[in-house]
Design a protein around this motif. Structure first.
Motif, PDB file in Angstrom:
ATOM      1  N   ILE A 242       0.841  -1.206   0.000  1.00  0.00           N
ATOM      2  CA  ILE A 242       0.000   0.000   0.000  1.00  0.00           C
ATOM      3  C   ILE A 242       0.873   1.251   0.000  1.00  0.00           C
ATOM      4  CG2 ILE A 242      -1.697   1.322   1.338  1.00  0.00           C
ATOM      5  CD1 ILE A 242      -2.784  -1.372   2.372  1.00  0.00           C
ATOM      6  N   VAL A 243       1.935   1.202   0.801  1.00  0.00           N
ATOM      7  CA  VAL A 243       2.836   2.354   0.900  1.00  0.00           C
ATOM      8  C   VAL A 243       3.666   2.496  -0.370  1.00  0.00           C
ATOM      9  CG1 VAL A 243       4.505   3.524   2.387  1.00  0.00           C
ATOM     10  CG2 VAL A 243       2.980   1.808   3.358  1.00  0.00           C
ATOM     11  N   VAL A 244       3.999   1.372  -0.994  1.00  0.00           N
ATOM     12  CA  VAL A 244       4.798   1.398  -2.221  1.00  0.00           C
ATOM     13  C   VAL A 244       4.104   2.221  -3.306  1.00  0.00           C
ATOM     14  CG1 VAL A 244       5.578  -0.035  -4.156  1.00  0.00           C
ATOM     15  CG2 VAL A 244       6.078  -0.715  -1.820  1.00  0.00           C
ATOM     16  N   VAL A 245       2.777   2.161  -3.340  1.00  0.00           N
ATOM     17  CA  VAL A 245       2.029   2.942  -4.342  1.00  0.00           C
ATOM     18  C   VAL A 245       2.326   4.432  -4.163  1.00  0.00           C
ATOM     19  CG1 VAL A 245      -0.269   3.592  -5.160  1.00  0.00           C
ATOM     20  CG2 VAL A 245       0.192   1.218  -4.508  1.00  0.00           C
ATOM     21  N   GLY A 246       2.218   4.916  -2.931  1.00  0.00           N
ATOM     22  CA  GLY A 246       2.493   6.327  -2.664  1.00  0.00           C
ATOM     23  C   GLY A 246       3.950   6.685  -2.869  1.00  0.00           C
ATOM     24  N   MET A 247       4.850   5.776  -2.462  1.00  0.00           N
ATOM     25  CA  MET A 247       6.280   6.047  -2.609  1.00  0.00           C
ATOM     26  C   MET A 247       6.670   6.130  -4.078  1.00  0.00           C
ATOM     27  SD  MET A 247       9.170   6.614  -1.109  1.00  0.00           S
ATOM     28  CE  MET A 247       9.053   6.002   0.587  1.00  0.00           C
ATOM     29  N   THR A 248       6.090   5.270  -4.907  1.00  0.00           N
ATOM     30  CA  THR A 248       6.399   5.287  -6.337  1.00  0.00           C
ATOM     31  C   THR A 248       6.022   6.625  -6.963  1.00  0.00           C
ATOM     32  OG1 THR A 248       6.046   2.895  -6.488  1.00  0.00           O
ATOM     33  CG2 THR A 248       5.964   4.150  -8.544  1.00  0.00           C
ATOM     34  N   ILE A 249       4.828   7.098  -6.640  1.00  0.00           N
ATOM     35  CA  ILE A 249       4.367   8.391  -7.173  1.00  0.00           C
ATOM     36  C   ILE A 249       5.272   9.521  -6.704  1.00  0.00           C
ATOM     37  CG2 ILE A 249       2.460  10.054  -7.131  1.00  0.00           C
ATOM     38  CD1 ILE A 249       0.566   7.639  -6.896  1.00  0.00           C
TER      39      ILE A 249
ATOM     40  N   ARG B 115       4.242  18.723  -5.920  1.00  0.00           N
ATOM     41  CA  ARG B 115       5.148  18.079  -4.966  1.00  0.00           C
ATOM     42  C   ARG B 115       4.547  18.008  -3.564  1.00  0.00           C
ATOM     43  NH1 ARG B 115      11.231  20.225  -6.668  1.00  0.00           N
ATOM     44  NH2 ARG B 115      11.521  18.648  -8.314  1.00  0.00           N
ATOM     45  N   LEU B 116       3.777  19.018  -3.220  1.00  0.00           N
ATOM     46  CA  LEU B 116       3.161  19.027  -1.890  1.00  0.00           C
ATOM     47  C   LEU B 116       2.121  17.919  -1.760  1.00  0.00           C
ATOM     48  CD1 LEU B 116       2.821  20.358   0.872  1.00  0.00           C
ATOM     49  CD2 LEU B 116       1.181  21.950  -0.170  1.00  0.00           C
ATOM     50  N   TRP B 117       1.201  17.811  -2.738  1.00  0.00           N
ATOM     51  CA  TRP B 117       0.133  16.825  -2.572  1.00  0.00           C
ATOM     52  C   TRP B 117       0.631  15.398  -2.757  1.00  0.00           C
ATOM     53  CZ3 TRP B 117      -1.203  13.312  -6.207  1.00  0.00           C
ATOM     54  CH2 TRP B 117      -1.099  13.608  -7.559  1.00  0.00           C
ATOM     55  N   THR B 118       1.704  15.206  -3.516  1.00  0.00           N
ATOM     56  CA  THR B 118       2.264  13.858  -3.620  1.00  0.00           C
ATOM     57  C   THR B 118       2.935  13.441  -2.310  1.00  0.00           C
ATOM     58  OG1 THR B 118       4.224  14.832  -4.679  1.00  0.00           O
ATOM     59  CG2 THR B 118       2.592  13.808  -6.117  1.00  0.00           C
ATOM     60  N   THR B 119       3.529  14.393  -1.606  1.00  0.00           N
ATOM     61  CA  THR B 119       4.119  14.107  -0.292  1.00  0.00           C
ATOM     62  C   THR B 119       3.031  13.741   0.708  1.00  0.00           C
ATOM     63  OG1 THR B 119       5.858  15.733  -0.767  1.00  0.00           O
ATOM     64  CG2 THR B 119       5.659  14.977   1.504  1.00  0.00           C
ATOM     65  N   VAL B 120       1.925  14.484   0.673  1.00  0.00           N
ATOM     66  CA  VAL B 120       0.794  14.196   1.564  1.00  0.00           C
ATOM     67  C   VAL B 120       0.186  12.840   1.224  1.00  0.00           C
ATOM     68  CG1 VAL B 120      -1.515  14.926   2.283  1.00  0.00           C
ATOM     69  CG2 VAL B 120       0.285  16.636   1.950  1.00  0.00           C
ATOM     70  N   LEU B 121       0.048  12.537  -0.060  1.00  0.00           N
ATOM     71  CA  LEU B 121      -0.521  11.259  -0.485  1.00  0.00           C
ATOM     72  C   LEU B 121       0.312  10.096   0.019  1.00  0.00           C
ATOM     73  CD1 LEU B 121      -2.523   9.595  -2.191  1.00  0.00           C
ATOM     74  CD2 LEU B 121      -0.989   9.908  -4.144  1.00  0.00           C
TER      75      LEU B 121
ATOM     76  N   GLY C 219       2.913  14.752   6.606  1.00  0.00           N
ATOM     77  CA  GLY C 219       3.318  14.844   5.205  1.00  0.00           C
ATOM     78  C   GLY C 219       3.170  16.249   4.668  1.00  0.00           C
ATOM     79  N   PHE C 220       2.118  16.947   5.091  1.00  0.00           N
ATOM     80  CA  PHE C 220       1.883  18.327   4.650  1.00  0.00           C
ATOM     81  C   PHE C 220       3.000  19.243   5.151  1.00  0.00           C
ATOM     82  CE2 PHE C 220      -0.011  22.558   5.376  1.00  0.00           C
ATOM     83  CZ  PHE C 220      -0.422  22.849   4.078  1.00  0.00           C
ATOM     84  N   VAL C 221       3.365  19.097   6.423  1.00  0.00           N
ATOM     85  CA  VAL C 221       4.439  19.926   6.982  1.00  0.00           C
ATOM     86  C   VAL C 221       5.763  19.608   6.288  1.00  0.00           C
ATOM     87  CG1 VAL C 221       5.741  20.480   9.075  1.00  0.00           C
ATOM     88  CG2 VAL C 221       3.270  20.123   9.214  1.00  0.00           C
ATOM     89  N   MET C 222       5.990  18.322   6.048  1.00  0.00           N
ATOM     90  CA  MET C 222       7.199  17.916   5.342  1.00  0.00           C
ATOM     91  C   MET C 222       7.244  18.552   3.952  1.00  0.00           C
ATOM     92  SD  MET C 222       8.532  13.999   4.613  1.00  0.00           S
ATOM     93  CE  MET C 222       7.523  13.466   5.988  1.00  0.00           C
ATOM     94  N   GLY C 223       6.096  18.524   3.269  1.00  0.00           N
ATOM     95  CA  GLY C 223       6.013  19.117   1.947  1.00  0.00           C
ATOM     96  C   GLY C 223       6.264  20.606   1.959  1.00  0.00           C
ATOM     97  N   LEU C 224       5.825  21.281   3.007  1.00  0.00           N
ATOM     98  CA  LEU C 224       6.075  22.720   3.127  1.00  0.00           C
ATOM     99  C   LEU C 224       7.559  23.028   3.277  1.00  0.00           C
ATOM    100  CD1 LEU C 224       3.159  23.951   5.451  1.00  0.00           C
ATOM    101  CD2 LEU C 224       3.379  24.236   2.978  1.00  0.00           C
TER     102      LEU C 224
END
Length: 325
Positions: free
Chosen positions: A61-68, A221-227, A115-120
């Motif tokens: 499940i996490v691999v999907v988000g990590m790939t993106i 980049r922000l929303w992919t980090t959150v995803l 993830g949102f804070v990380m993306g910021l």
């Protein structure tokens, strides 16, 4: 004449398959399956196949988000800790009397916020994904220890309808695997066809060109980090329901396995290239190799070394292909 044409057609099809990363991985899996079917009588049993699928479903499940995220040019070293964060937040809220479904939503919300804070920090402050996620790895893991005080949370009183998502079966098929398949199929379809996900590939391929074409690179980049963080949290909730426990040490080292699967599956660390299908085949290959080594009674020390060699080979191939291009 007909036989010759069929031979040429088969050869042409094989060459086309070998040009695709997914095709190569599938053939490697077939070779491993055939080899292990002769090496161990237990390999092709339903119990072993079920165990292999369960072993990579949660991380899958996490691999999907990590790939993106890797395709867009990023990386998240904190996904293991984020899985743990969702688990301990939801577990703690449940133990103080909150409805488990609401607790689970808040657990995923906590990882999404991280993830949102990380993306910021990446998009606004200008830090790199590597150092930012490395810092969050320590921050989030420390928060998990603070929440639990270093003690695993026993959650065996979870209601049956909630535990079903981790322990249930549908026609003899584990629900965990079904959830993973749904996430993987939806992720693959969206990445191939949805316009908003095509922007991920454009940004990863050429950031300047994406900017000039009107794509908001920071937003992508922000929303992919959150995803990626949200999917990590969701995977943590599924695992919590499966085991009935939330431990602050869960997920240590899993980020390496997840990143390795994405890279083996063809996700380029330079961005712009990769597929969910390839990443799923990558994590499946790692799990099959691990199962094979266990059945062949290979030392655990050699197992880690072999998995690392597989990753090194995949990264080397990716580097040489990019250098050639």
């Amino acid at each position: 004449m007909s036989s010759a044409r069929q031979t040429v057609s088969a050869t042409s099809l094989l060459m086309q398959v070998l040009k695709m990363r997914e095709g190569v991985l599938f053939l490697v899996l077939v070779v491993v399956f055939v080899g292990m079917s002769f090496s161990s009588q237990y390999f092709l049993t339903w119990g072993n196949m079920r165990a292999i699928a369960l072993s990579f479903s949660t991380e899958g499940i996490v691999v999907v988000g990590m790939t993106i995220l890797i395709i867009v040019g990023g990386i998240d070293l904190s996904v293991g800790a984020l899985m743990c964060l969702a688990m301990v937040v939801a577990g703690k809220l449940f133990l103080i009397g909150m409805n488990p479904w609401l607790a689970a939503i808040l657990g995923v919300g906590a990882t999404s916020l991280a993830g949102f804070v990380m993306g910021l920090f990446v998009t606004r402050v200008g830090l790199g994904f590597f150092i930012t996620s490395l810092a969050f790895l320590g921050l989030v893991r420390g928060l998990c220890f603070i929440i639990t005080q270093g003690t695993p949370l026993s959650l065996f009183s979870l209601p049956p309808e909630f535990a079903f998502i981790g322990q249930g079966n549908v026609f003899g098929f584990p629900v965990v695997i079904l959830i993973f398949l749904v996430v993987a199929v939806v992720g693959d379809i969206l990445l191939r066809n949805a316009t908003v996900f095509r922007k991920v590939i454009y940004v990863g391929s050429n950031e300047n060109a994406a900017n000039y074409s009107g794509i908001n690179v920071r937003r992508v980049r922000l929303w992919t980090t959150v995803l990626c963080a949200a999917l990590a949290g969701f995977a943590g909730i599924v695992f919590m329901a499966r085991l009935g426990v939330a431990t602050p040490t869960f997920g240590i080292g899993s980020e390496l396995n997840i990143i390795a699967a994405a890279v083996i599956g063809g996700a380029s660390l330079t961005g712009g290239k990769g597929s969910v299908l390839g990443a799923i085949l990558g994590i499946a290959l790692l799990s099959v190799v691990t199962s094979s080594m266990i059945l062949l009674d290979i030392s655990i020390f050699w197992q880690e070394m072999i998995r690392s060699l597989i990753l090194l080979a995949a990264v080397s191939v990716d580097h040489m292909v990019n250098k050639h291009r």
